[in-house]
Design a protein around this motif. Sequence first.
Motif, mmCIF file in Angstrom:
data_model
loop_
_atom_site.group_PDB
_atom_site.id
_atom_site.type_symbol
_atom_site.label_atom_id
_atom_site.label_comp_id
_atom_site.label_asym_id
_atom_site.label_seq_id
_atom_site.Cartn_x
_atom_site.Cartn_y
_atom_site.Cartn_z
ATOM 1 N N THR A 122 0.803 -1.237 0.000
ATOM 2 C CA THR A 122 0.000 0.000 0.000
ATOM 3 C C THR A 122 0.834 1.285 0.000
ATOM 4 O O THR A 122 0.267 2.373 -0.126
ATOM 5 N N ALA A 167 -0.121 5.304 -0.854
ATOM 6 C CA ALA A 167 -0.010 6.256 0.252
ATOM 7 C C ALA A 167 0.812 7.474 -0.145
ATOM 8 O O ALA A 167 0.491 8.613 0.233
ATOM 9 N N VAL A 194 -0.514 10.669 1.832
ATOM 10 C CA VAL A 194 -0.579 10.144 3.198
ATOM 11 C C VAL A 194 0.823 9.991 3.775
ATOM 12 O O VAL A 194 1.061 10.207 4.970
ATOM 13 N N THR A 218 5.731 10.200 8.656
ATOM 14 C CA THR A 218 4.516 9.575 8.118
ATOM 15 C C THR A 218 4.810 8.161 7.604
ATOM 16 O O THR A 218 3.944 7.290 7.675
ATOM 17 N N LEU A 242 2.803 4.776 8.931
ATOM 18 C CA LEU A 242 2.175 3.769 8.079
ATOM 19 C C LEU A 242 2.786 2.398 8.306
ATOM 20 O O LEU A 242 2.068 1.396 8.409
ATOM 21 N N GLU A 256 1.447 0.812 11.419
ATOM 22 C CA GLU A 256 0.079 0.333 11.277
ATOM 23 C C GLU A 256 0.013 -0.965 10.474
ATOM 24 O O GLU A 256 -0.769 -1.867 10.792
ATOM 25 N N TYR A 300 -8.404 -1.911 9.800
ATOM 26 C CA TYR A 300 -7.512 -0.847 9.358
ATOM 27 C C TYR A 300 -8.046 -0.326 8.022
ATOM 28 O O TYR A 300 -7.477 -0.593 6.963
ATOM 29 N N GLN A 344 -8.062 2.453 6.463
ATOM 30 C CA GLN A 344 -7.206 3.275 5.610
ATOM 31 C C GLN A 344 -6.317 2.407 4.726
ATOM 32 O O GLN A 344 -6.116 2.702 3.546
ATOM 33 N N ILE A 345 -5.809 1.304 5.289
ATOM 34 C CA ILE A 345 -4.958 0.407 4.511
ATOM 35 C C ILE A 345 -5.759 -0.249 3.398
ATOM 36 O O ILE A 345 -5.293 -0.372 2.255
ATOM 37 N N ASP A 346 -6.995 -0.641 3.691
ATOM 38 C CA ASP A 346 -7.846 -1.247 2.658
ATOM 39 C C ASP A 346 -8.180 -0.238 1.559
ATOM 40 O O ASP A 346 -8.231 -0.595 0.373
ATOM 41 N N ILE A 347 -8.413 1.008 1.934
ATOM 42 C CA ILE A 347 -8.706 2.045 0.939
ATOM 43 C C ILE A 347 -7.488 2.274 0.047
ATOM 44 O O ILE A 347 -7.606 2.373 -1.186
ATOM 45 N N LEU A 348 -6.317 2.349 0.650
ATOM 46 C CA LEU A 348 -5.094 2.547 -0.141
ATOM 47 C C LEU A 348 -4.862 1.381 -1.100
ATOM 48 O O LEU A 348 -4.432 1.576 -2.234
#
Length: 231
Positions: free
Chosen positions: A30, A34, A39, A45, A49, A52, A211, A213-217
């Motif tokens: 991901t 990101a 991100v 940052t 990530l 996470e 998580y 955000q990770i799935d969206i990325l």
Amino acid sequence: MSNDTLARLMHLMQFADSALPVGGFSFSNTLESAIEMGVVCDESTLAELTREIVRQATSTDGIAALNAFRAAKDGDYHSIIRCDKALNARKANTEQRLMSQRMGRKLAELIAEITDNDLLRRFYGDIASARTSGTYAVTQGVAFAICEIGERELFSAVCYGAASMVLNAALRTMRITHRQTQRIIFELGDEIDVWYNEVAGLNIEQMHSFYPQIDILAAIHEKGTKRLFMN
């Protein structure tokens, strides 16, 4: 330190090496998305990530690997397959699922060839014939068991692998130095014992991952047009 212990230590280093030919260098886990979405833009940052992603791995891959390890030590092949199918079902996004399957198959093929172990050969045969998924973490669990490497070391290798995949990709995609990525891994090491103690007693039904955000990325990467890494 006995020769036997040294052999186990060398096997640990071999199977945790980012240069192990299982295809990990082809994935960014991901990170590519990101960076594109803003991100991740600097060391801070990137560290956030990476942490996470490792935390997600502890509560999914880590639990599955430990349970597969114990099943392999007991010669319980049915439980190994249950771990494999349960972990594959917990991979919410297509990218992480395919990454796990591709790397798991490569690792199973490699270990089956270099160890000549009947259990691993059977597992690889079921992967090759699509009777099971062959997730990477479960294959790691079986491999570490047959090589008599400890389960704490296995858990550490799972965490290290998740982190190193992101950080190696970072060196190819953003302005970051080797010293900065090494600092991130070093600082993550201070948390490994706590994370192991959190999940060591959990079974595969207790695997969990939230998580978003990770799935969206990952979803963004699947649909993206600019890719350096595989999806």
